[in-house]
Design a protein around this motif. Sequence first.
Motif, PDB file in Angstrom:
ATOM      1  N   SER A 292       4.433  14.311 -22.834  1.00  0.00           N
ATOM      2  CA  SER A 292       5.482  14.817 -21.957  1.00  0.00           C
ATOM      3  C   SER A 292       5.074  16.185 -21.448  1.00  0.00           C
ATOM      4  O   SER A 292       4.270  16.878 -22.073  1.00  0.00           O
ATOM      5  CB  SER A 292       6.813  14.939 -22.709  1.00  0.00           C
TER       6      SER A 292
ATOM      7  N   THR B 137       6.362  19.996 -19.597  1.00  0.00           N
ATOM      8  CA  THR B 137       7.446  20.912 -19.250  1.00  0.00           C
ATOM      9  C   THR B 137       7.521  21.007 -17.734  1.00  0.00           C
ATOM     10  O   THR B 137       6.600  20.583 -17.021  1.00  0.00           O
ATOM     11  CB  THR B 137       7.195  22.318 -19.822  1.00  0.00           C
ATOM     12  N   ILE B 138       8.596  21.582 -17.236  1.00  0.00           N
ATOM     13  CA  ILE B 138       8.745  21.777 -15.787  1.00  0.00           C
ATOM     14  C   ILE B 138       7.579  22.609 -15.247  1.00  0.00           C
ATOM     15  O   ILE B 138       7.013  22.300 -14.202  1.00  0.00           O
ATOM     16  CB  ILE B 138      10.101  22.461 -15.471  1.00  0.00           C
TER      17      ILE B 138
ATOM     18  N   ARG C  83      11.817  22.284 -10.621  1.00  0.00           N
ATOM     19  CA  ARG C  83      13.165  22.332 -11.225  1.00  0.00           C
ATOM     20  C   ARG C  83      14.205  21.774 -10.249  1.00  0.00           C
ATOM     21  O   ARG C  83      15.083  21.005 -10.641  1.00  0.00           O
ATOM     22  CB  ARG C  83      13.496  23.781 -11.606  1.00  0.00           C
TER      23      ARG C  83
ATOM     24  N   ALA D 149      13.956  18.069 -10.185  1.00  0.00           N
ATOM     25  CA  ALA D 149      14.571  17.508 -11.395  1.00  0.00           C
ATOM     26  C   ALA D 149      16.096  17.558 -11.290  1.00  0.00           C
ATOM     27  O   ALA D 149      16.780  16.585 -11.622  1.00  0.00           O
ATOM     28  CB  ALA D 149      14.089  18.262 -12.633  1.00  0.00           C
TER      29      ALA D 149
ATOM     30  N   THR E 211      14.118  13.720 -16.307  1.00  0.00           N
ATOM     31  CA  THR E 211      13.787  14.607 -17.424  1.00  0.00           C
ATOM     32  C   THR E 211      14.596  14.227 -18.653  1.00  0.00           C
ATOM     33  O   THR E 211      15.590  13.515 -18.557  1.00  0.00           O
ATOM     34  CB  THR E 211      14.081  16.086 -17.079  1.00  0.00           C
TER      35      THR E 211
ATOM     36  N   ARG F   8      13.571  21.080 -21.013  1.00  0.00           N
ATOM     37  CA  ARG F   8      13.490  19.856 -20.212  1.00  0.00           C
ATOM     38  C   ARG F   8      12.045  19.392 -20.150  1.00  0.00           C
ATOM     39  O   ARG F   8      11.148  20.165 -19.844  1.00  0.00           O
ATOM     40  CB  ARG F   8      14.022  20.088 -18.801  1.00  0.00           C
TER      41      ARG F   8
ATOM     42  N   ILE G 121       9.301  16.045 -18.921  1.00  0.00           N
ATOM     43  CA  ILE G 121       9.095  14.904 -18.033  1.00  0.00           C
ATOM     44  C   ILE G 121       8.062  13.999 -18.699  1.00  0.00           C
ATOM     45  O   ILE G 121       6.980  14.457 -19.083  1.00  0.00           O
ATOM     46  CB  ILE G 121       8.584  15.370 -16.656  1.00  0.00           C
TER      47      ILE G 121
END
Length: 131
Positions: free
Chosen positions: A3, A5-6, A21, A24, A31, A39, A41
């Motif tokens: 996964s 992160t943003i 962001r 998302a 997310t 959050r 992804i």
Amino acid sequence: MQSYTIGQAARLLGVSPDTARRWADAGRITTHRDESGRRLIDGRDLAAFSVDLARSGGMDEETSYTSVRNAFPGIVTAIKLGDVAAQVEIQAGPHRLVSLLTREAVEELGLEVGMEATARVKSTNVHVDRT
């Protein structure tokens, strides 16, 4: 499955973290939250989104892209395995790179769709490094 992160997703997509962001928040990228509330992804979702984004021309045309030392960090979007050879596709911002390598190399690197990888280009050869 890996996964992102943003911020990591933004870097792989070639956009600012604020843009990722907003995407998302608008539901363009799915997310989920980890135990600390960040959050994240899913790698497969990010891979699919990066291909769709590149195909739709949704990248900011004013953004300047460069190949520092001929390295293209991105996300693996497809792997086709044969008996001996393999084809690996990497979406690096707006750039789609395809490399032919041995099946053994793909297995040794542990490459999977949705994972981060770097394509390194020298002349007509592309080398894939697992990040």
